[in-house]
Design a protein around this motif. Sequence first.
Motif, PDB file in Angstrom:
ATOM      1  N   SER A 167       5.717  -3.064   4.661  1.00  0.00           N
ATOM      2  CA  SER A 167       5.405  -2.114   3.591  1.00  0.00           C
ATOM      3  C   SER A 167       5.798  -2.624   2.210  1.00  0.00           C
ATOM      4  N   ASP A 168       6.920  -3.368   2.112  1.00  0.00           N
ATOM      5  CA  ASP A 168       7.359  -3.852   0.793  1.00  0.00           C
ATOM      6  C   ASP A 168       6.325  -4.772   0.169  1.00  0.00           C
ATOM      7  N   LEU A 169       5.919  -5.786   0.916  1.00  0.00           N
ATOM      8  CA  LEU A 169       4.971  -6.758   0.382  1.00  0.00           C
ATOM      9  C   LEU A 169       3.602  -6.130   0.141  1.00  0.00           C
ATOM     10  N   LYS A 170       3.239  -5.193   1.000  1.00  0.00           N
ATOM     11  CA  LYS A 170       1.954  -4.519   0.815  1.00  0.00           C
ATOM     12  C   LYS A 170       1.946  -3.752  -0.509  1.00  0.00           C
ATOM     13  N   LYS A 171       3.062  -3.100  -0.830  1.00  0.00           N
ATOM     14  CA  LYS A 171       3.154  -2.368  -2.096  1.00  0.00           C
ATOM     15  C   LYS A 171       3.075  -3.320  -3.286  1.00  0.00           C
TER      16      LYS A 171
ATOM     17  N   CYS B 120       0.088  -3.301  -6.056  1.00  0.00           N
ATOM     18  CA  CYS B 120       0.340  -3.119  -7.486  1.00  0.00           C
ATOM     19  C   CYS B 120      -0.348  -4.204  -8.301  1.00  0.00           C
ATOM     20  N   ILE B 121      -0.284  -5.441  -7.817  1.00  0.00           N
ATOM     21  CA  ILE B 121      -0.967  -6.530  -8.519  1.00  0.00           C
ATOM     22  C   ILE B 121      -2.476  -6.298  -8.513  1.00  0.00           C
ATOM     23  N   GLU B 122      -2.991  -5.901  -7.365  1.00  0.00           N
ATOM     24  CA  GLU B 122      -4.433  -5.669  -7.229  1.00  0.00           C
ATOM     25  C   GLU B 122      -4.920  -4.603  -8.197  1.00  0.00           C
ATOM     26  N   ASN B 123      -4.100  -3.576  -8.425  1.00  0.00           N
ATOM     27  CA  ASN B 123      -4.526  -2.439  -9.243  1.00  0.00           C
ATOM     28  C   ASN B 123      -3.890  -2.420 -10.629  1.00  0.00           C
ATOM     29  N   ASP B 124      -3.283  -3.560 -11.029  1.00  0.00           N
ATOM     30  CA  ASP B 124      -2.664  -3.671 -12.357  1.00  0.00           C
ATOM     31  C   ASP B 124      -1.636  -2.569 -12.611  1.00  0.00           C
ATOM     32  N   LEU B 125      -0.811  -2.302 -11.591  1.00  0.00           N
ATOM     33  CA  LEU B 125       0.219  -1.269 -11.707  1.00  0.00           C
ATOM     34  C   LEU B 125       1.593  -1.922 -11.770  1.00  0.00           C
TER      35      LEU B 125
ATOM     36  N   ASP C  76      15.617  -7.281   6.300  1.00  0.00           N
ATOM     37  CA  ASP C  76      14.552  -8.244   6.062  1.00  0.00           C
ATOM     38  C   ASP C  76      13.448  -7.627   5.209  1.00  0.00           C
ATOM     39  N   THR C  77      12.611  -8.515   4.667  1.00  0.00           N
ATOM     40  CA  THR C  77      11.497  -8.064   3.845  1.00  0.00           C
ATOM     41  C   THR C  77      10.501  -7.248   4.647  1.00  0.00           C
ATOM     42  N   THR C  78      10.376  -7.555   5.930  1.00  0.00           N
ATOM     43  CA  THR C  78       9.469  -6.806   6.795  1.00  0.00           C
ATOM     44  C   THR C  78      10.165  -6.462   8.100  1.00  0.00           C
TER      45      THR C  78
ATOM     46  N   SER D  47      -8.014  -7.829   1.423  1.00  0.00           N
ATOM     47  CA  SER D  47      -6.952  -6.925   1.902  1.00  0.00           C
ATOM     48  C   SER D  47      -7.343  -6.199   3.183  1.00  0.00           C
ATOM     49  N   ARG D  48      -8.629  -6.231   3.539  1.00  0.00           N
ATOM     50  CA  ARG D  48      -9.067  -5.590   4.788  1.00  0.00           C
ATOM     51  C   ARG D  48      -8.369  -6.167   6.017  1.00  0.00           C
ATOM     52  N   ILE D  49      -7.907  -7.410   5.915  1.00  0.00           N
ATOM     53  CA  ILE D  49      -7.293  -8.074   7.069  1.00  0.00           C
ATOM     54  C   ILE D  49      -5.868  -7.574   7.317  1.00  0.00           C
ATOM     55  N   ILE D  50      -5.282  -6.865   6.332  1.00  0.00           N
ATOM     56  CA  ILE D  50      -3.897  -6.382   6.442  1.00  0.00           C
ATOM     57  C   ILE D  50      -3.869  -5.052   7.180  1.00  0.00           C
ATOM     58  N   PHE D  51      -3.073  -5.000   8.232  1.00  0.00           N
ATOM     59  CA  PHE D  51      -2.909  -3.761   8.994  1.00  0.00           C
ATOM     60  C   PHE D  51      -1.490  -3.714   9.528  1.00  0.00           C
ATOM     61  N   ASN D  52      -0.732  -2.703   9.092  1.00  0.00           N
ATOM     62  CA  ASN D  52       0.677  -2.592   9.478  1.00  0.00           C
ATOM     63  C   ASN D  52       0.926  -1.625  10.621  1.00  0.00           C
ATOM     64  N   GLY D  53      -0.150  -1.053  11.169  1.00  0.00           N
ATOM     65  CA  GLY D  53       0.009  -0.025  12.191  1.00  0.00           C
ATOM     66  C   GLY D  53       0.001  -0.554  13.612  1.00  0.00           C
TER      67      GLY D  53
END
Length: 696
Positions: A393-397, A401-406, A429-431, A501-507
């Motif tokens: 979740s950390d890296l995804k956020k 943010c980078i993707e959406n200029d936030l 850990d980071t994940t 980003s479609r390839i990312i799935f944390n579930g």
Amino acid sequence: MERLSKIFGSLVFNDNVMEERLPRDIYLVLKNTIHQGKPLDIKIANVVANTMKDWAIENGATHFTHWFQPMTGITAEKHDSFISPTSDGNVIMEFSGKELIKGEPDGSSFPSGGLRSTFEARGYTVWDPTSYAFIRDTTLCIPTAFCSYSGQSLDKKTPLLKSMEALDKTAVRLLNLLGYDDVTRVITTVGPEQEYFLIDKKLFKKRMDLKFCQRTLFGAKPPKGQEMEDHYFGSIKPRVAEFMKELDLELWKLGVLSKTKHNEGAPSQHELAPIFTVTNVATDHNQITMDLMKRIADKHGLVCLLHEKPFAGVNGSGKHNNWSLSTNKGKNLLEPGKKPYENKTFLLFFSAIIKAVDEYQDLLRLSVASAGNDHRLGGNEAPPAIISMFIGSDLKKILRCIENDLPYSEELLNRMDIDVDVLPSFMKDTTDRNRTSPFAFTGNKFEFRMLGSTCNIACPNTILNTIAANSLCEYADILEKSTNIDDTIFEIIKDTMKKHSRIIFNGNNYAQEWVIEAERRGLSNFKTAVDVLPHYVDEQNIKLFEKFNIYTKEEVQSRCDILLEQYSKTLNIEALTMIDMAKKDIIPSVCAYSKSLTDTALNKKSLSSDIDCSLEISLVKKLSSLNACLDIKIEKLNTSLLESKNYPNPKENAEFYRDNIKVQMQELRAIADELESIVGKEFWPFPTYADLLFSI
């Protein structure tokens, strides 16, 4: 036991041995060859060969072999003695630089996928000086690559070395653009965790399917399997512990960094995990490990099963490929650091891998494709056939943010506190770890979990290295034209996330909802090896391999054909074994049990016509009906095997085996397994799952 520091690497011609025994100038030239890929002069090779021979003889060696990895997936070796005749009828021990550098096995007797004709027998083994020679039994083993007379690679090692070189060049190029002028080399490191089963050798010998196929083709579910979850990390039984102790010792002698051992999830299943090392060395070490597992198990009255699914209904065995990137300065490029959102180098390399995995899902999937792995993927701790990435979740956020200029605000605590006073707090850990994910980021590395336990890790790592090199190369092309590196880096990451980003799935990758969601995202779902292997020769993939000189078009086609043929041959052997076992073992045993029941009923009736024989009569009827069905299925399977010869094309033949032979084998097994649950134990012709899984 001797001190481990003395034992470790004692049978390896490693850097310490070379520095001690070789003349200083020769040693430095050889080191340059190993670390910079410089060519080795024959005069230098002669000195190295003579020194290597003297060291090997001192350690009990009488022969040498060029140890290589043909496209069978296992290792091959041809042994030659060091002896050379003298004029007085005696012998001397010789070993030349020419013999060290090059050998000549038969190039047509190994799988070549049409690259070599039967009459074109010449093949060459070529010394890989980046992987140390070692002694096994009384033979000096020299790790080598294997190629044809015309220079085409006939092995797993050559493409791996090429992919490592491609990734090295592109990663160094990119890092130099980022200001790392002192970085001259980037290496990939791997730590392949190896799962395996141990069963009693006496029971193994009583089952034809285990001897020929390394998996059970028949077997009813036992009363207890792994549902109590009491085997995982449980106390190791004495017999297994003795095996593990000797295995560790022998691996350490050969310089293999065997670190962790434990019980796995299924009864009689275990795991060995090594420390990370350079990828081509890790590949050699994993082949050594699998070979030693089998040899040492035999000495302990055990058999080591490395098949992906030796027993239906319990965990299969995988090989988790932990993959990372490091520079010659010791920097792990996949280490996020304390503030990953400020670590532009990490984020750029991380994004490159996201892009690579999404663009080449088919190559990653086919790199682990086999008939055996088809039984394993999708359940009992194995990831599904859909390629996706878990990044936490950390890296995804951060990436979102980078993707959406936030702006990114650090919301999550880095420290974990447990509400027990005596337990310390620690940095998290980071994940987290997602055990259902095929490709998961686990802190400072990626864990590719789809590999089957028999898999030669060279192929998956060749693919990983090549697709990563491609992304890094494309990033470097963009940065070379940039006037503001920092701004361009974030534009690259932003663009990557928008597209991939479609390839990312944390579930939960096991959930049926994910299958539907993955299809909506446009992700591939190659359920069987036969579905994905033909994509080896897709135009996009051939262009990729040719771009980095990994494979020629002909070499790609050959590998595709070899893997399809191996799939068909595997199922053919299994089907023939099933037929043999059913006809010669199961049917006669069922008949014998039916006769026993019939005799019992007749004896009862002879005593008194009032005695109830309904049980015997009912069982005989059921047994006779199932046995007749079994016979029909046997004949049908036999007919289909003959029909398979009408499909000489590798792809069509494999499709026939998948759609017909495999289905009929499952039908045959279902009947046999039902019979096993009815037939008296003393009549059943081979050890059951309860015997095999709980005998040690």
